[in-house]
Write a protein that holds these residues in place. Structure first.
Motif, short mmCIF file in Angstrom:
data_model
loop_
_atom_site.label_atom_id
_atom_site.label_comp_id
_atom_site.label_asym_id
_atom_site.label_seq_id
_atom_site.Cartn_x
_atom_site.Cartn_y
_atom_site.Cartn_z
N ASN A 1 0.78 -1.23 0.00
CA ASN A 1 0.00 0.00 0.00
C ASN A 1 0.82 1.29 0.00
OD1 ASN A 1 -2.75 0.31 0.00
ND2 ASN A 1 -3.02 -0.22 2.16
N THR A 2 2.14 1.20 0.14
CA THR A 2 2.88 2.44 0.41
C THR A 2 3.93 2.77 -0.65
OG1 THR A 2 4.54 1.24 1.70
CG2 THR A 2 2.67 2.13 2.91
N GLU A 3 4.28 1.80 -1.50
CA GLU A 3 5.41 2.02 -2.42
C GLU A 3 4.94 2.01 -3.87
OE1 GLU A 3 9.39 0.61 -0.56
OE2 GLU A 3 8.25 -1.17 -1.11
N ASP A 4 5.88 1.71 -4.75
CA ASP A 4 5.56 1.52 -6.16
C ASP A 4 5.22 2.89 -6.78
OD1 ASP A 4 4.92 0.26 -8.56
OD2 ASP A 4 3.49 -1.13 -7.70
N PRO B 1 2.70 -6.24 -5.43
CA PRO B 1 2.95 -4.80 -5.29
C PRO B 1 1.69 -3.97 -5.59
CG PRO B 1 4.67 -5.83 -6.61
CD PRO B 1 3.58 -6.85 -6.45
N ASN B 2 1.81 -2.69 -5.29
CA ASN B 2 0.68 -1.77 -5.25
C ASN B 2 -0.17 -1.71 -6.54
OD1 ASN B 2 -0.89 0.30 -4.25
ND2 ASN B 2 0.82 1.44 -3.42
N LEU B 3 0.48 -1.44 -7.66
CA LEU B 3 -0.30 -1.22 -8.89
C LEU B 3 -0.97 -2.52 -9.36
CD1 LEU B 3 -1.17 0.73 -11.15
CD2 LEU B 3 0.91 0.12 -12.36
N ASN B 4 -0.22 -3.63 -9.39
CA ASN B 4 -0.83 -4.91 -9.77
C ASN B 4 -2.02 -5.20 -8.87
OD1 ASN B 4 1.46 -5.31 -11.34
ND2 ASN B 4 2.46 -6.63 -9.84
#
Ligand code: NAD
Length: 419
Positions: free
Chosen positions: A158-161, A303-306
């Motif tokens: 929720n915090t990176e990418d 990860p976030n976007l996926n």
């Protein structure tokens, strides 16, 4: 009831705070739990869900347990009461103090200085994992032939990418400076006038997310954890996410996790008793697999976007965002939430589906270990929908069903709790 003059909540005297002792959550019989009504359709769905939850708890524990709700303010309701403050610090502090809370959807104020209240909340409380269980309930309209094969829990970082907000608009001095650095020093090639965004992904951020997913799988008797990444293309970010996942399994879970390769090379194709399998899939094929062979997947870490794309796509297989629940969590603080938005055109009309917030409530009850009440809501919900009692969104997909209001749907669920 008079409106509070400050966003600092007053806790009901009868309740006790949930706390942590030696990393274990301790839940009293009358826990204080925060709730944010939410904007738009929040007024329609939140009271209905609180009521169903209270009734389910009463029925499951015969009055021995009871949630003491604490109203917290965020979004438009906060702004209207507290001088335009959409995001009171007191609410953030209370969410931390109470450990567990639930929220309706929030409008993002235009020009309010926030990218989004939800993103800010995740960042301020470091709620690094977005957890979305997706499973089928009998009677719910689905585009799949065998929707009962879908039963996964997605853990989205929720915090990176690319969500970290490190972006430079084309033509700005920052963009031009970064462009020069990338071209002159790293020989990077891209079109003139490109907008630039940076995709930071760390071992720390990836591992804490994957650790949470593996622990969840172990605690809930799940069979596998799948790392979903685009490491074939983005080798040093998404590829590293995958590698950090395998490193973590070796470093911290060697007695309880085997990799898919090890199942073949060391265990003759059979998963050893009591172990879970760690595997990985490339994101694009995962979208296909979740349609064609969803029963091969169980817990998913990504990860976030996926995760953003995948969680809505998988939710659509079994009823869509109207019923998909979710939570944002750190290692201690958990904020459960409806995954849809404020649906402003339906606000205050008492017509929308309370399912998303209701199943988030079910997640909350499971999180605090009140599984009997959670299960009672699940069963009552399923009976209601199988009986053909549904809100407008399902009614148009289910010929012969009876369309009812949000509150009448809530009453129908409560009636079926009682039986
Ligand atoms: P939305 O989810 O609010 O609505 C899209 C459509 O989905 C609605 O028109 C409606 O047809 C349907 N829908 C949504 N919830 C439903 C329900 N419970 N029952 C039946 N149908 C439902 O998305 P949007 O229109 O893109 O966003 C509206 C606002 O919500 C924006 O301000 C956005 O920033 C905000 N938003 C908040 C959250 C959140 O708080 N978690 C999430 C998404 C969007």
């Amino acid at each position: 009831m008079t409106a509070p003059s400050s966003a600092v909540p007053s806790y009901p005297a009868q309740g006790t705070k949930i706390r942590y002792e030696n990393d274990r959550m301790v839940v009293p019989d009358e826990p204080l739990i925060g709730y944010v009504e939410g904007d738009g359709i929040g007024v329609d769905i939140t009271p209905v869900c609180l009521n169903i939850c209270d009734r389910a708890v009463e029925r499951a524990y015969g009055g021995r347990r009871r949630i003491r709700w604490v109203e917290l303010f965020l979004g438009e309701k906060a702004a209207s009461r507290f001088g335009g403050d959409y995001f009171p610090k007191a609410t953030l502090e209370a969410m931390q103090d109470l450990v567990v809370s639930i929220k309706g959807p929030l409008t993002t104020p235009i020009g309010g200085g926030f990218r989004s209240l939800n993103v800010s909340l995740r960042q301020e409380l470091d709620l690094f994992a977005c957890v979305r269980p997706v499973r089928y309930y009998r009677g719910v309209p689905s585009p799949l032939r065998e929707p009962e094969k879908v039963d996964v829990v997605l853990f989205r970082e929720n915090t990176e990418d690319v969500y970290a907000g490190i972006e430079y608009a084309a033509g700005t001095p920052e963009n031009e400076k970064l462009t020069r650095l990338l071209r002159d020093e790293f020989h990077a090639r891209f079109f003139d006038g490109s907008a630039l965004g940076i995709k930071p992904m760390s071992a720390f951020g990836s591992k804490r997310l994957i650790r949470k997913a593996i622990r969840y799988a172990l605690d809930h008797g799940r069979r596998s954890v799948t790392l979903v990444h685009k490491g074939n293309i983005m080798k040093y970010t998404e590829g590293a996410f995958r590698q950090w996942g395998y490193d973590l399994a070796r470093e911290e879970f060697s007695d309880s996790v085997v990799t898919e390769d090890e199942v073949q090379s060391r265990h003759g194709g059979r998963v050893p008793e009591g172990k879970i399998v760690l595997k990985d899939r490339i994101a694009d094929i995962m979208f296909q697999m979740m349609l064609l062979r969803p029963d091969e997947f169980d817990v998913i870490a990504t990860p976030n976007l996926n995760g953003d794309y995948l969680s809505d796509a998988v939710a659509a297989e079994v009823g869509g965002v109207g019923i998909a629940p979710g939570a944002n969590m750190s290692d201690r603080v958990a904020v459960f939430e409806a995954t849809h938005g404020t649906a402003p055109k339906h606000a205050g009309k008492n017509i929308v589906n309370p399912g998303s917030l209701l199943f988030s409530m079910v997640m909350l009850l499971e999180h605090i270990g009140w599984t009997e009440a959670a299960e009672a809501i699940r069963r009552a919900y399923e009976r209601t929908v199988v009986d053909g009692v549904v809100t407008y969104d399902f009614a148009r997909l289910k010929p012969g069903s009876k369309e009812v209001s949000t509150s009448a749907f809530g009453d129908a669920v409560c009636e079926r709790l009682e039986r």
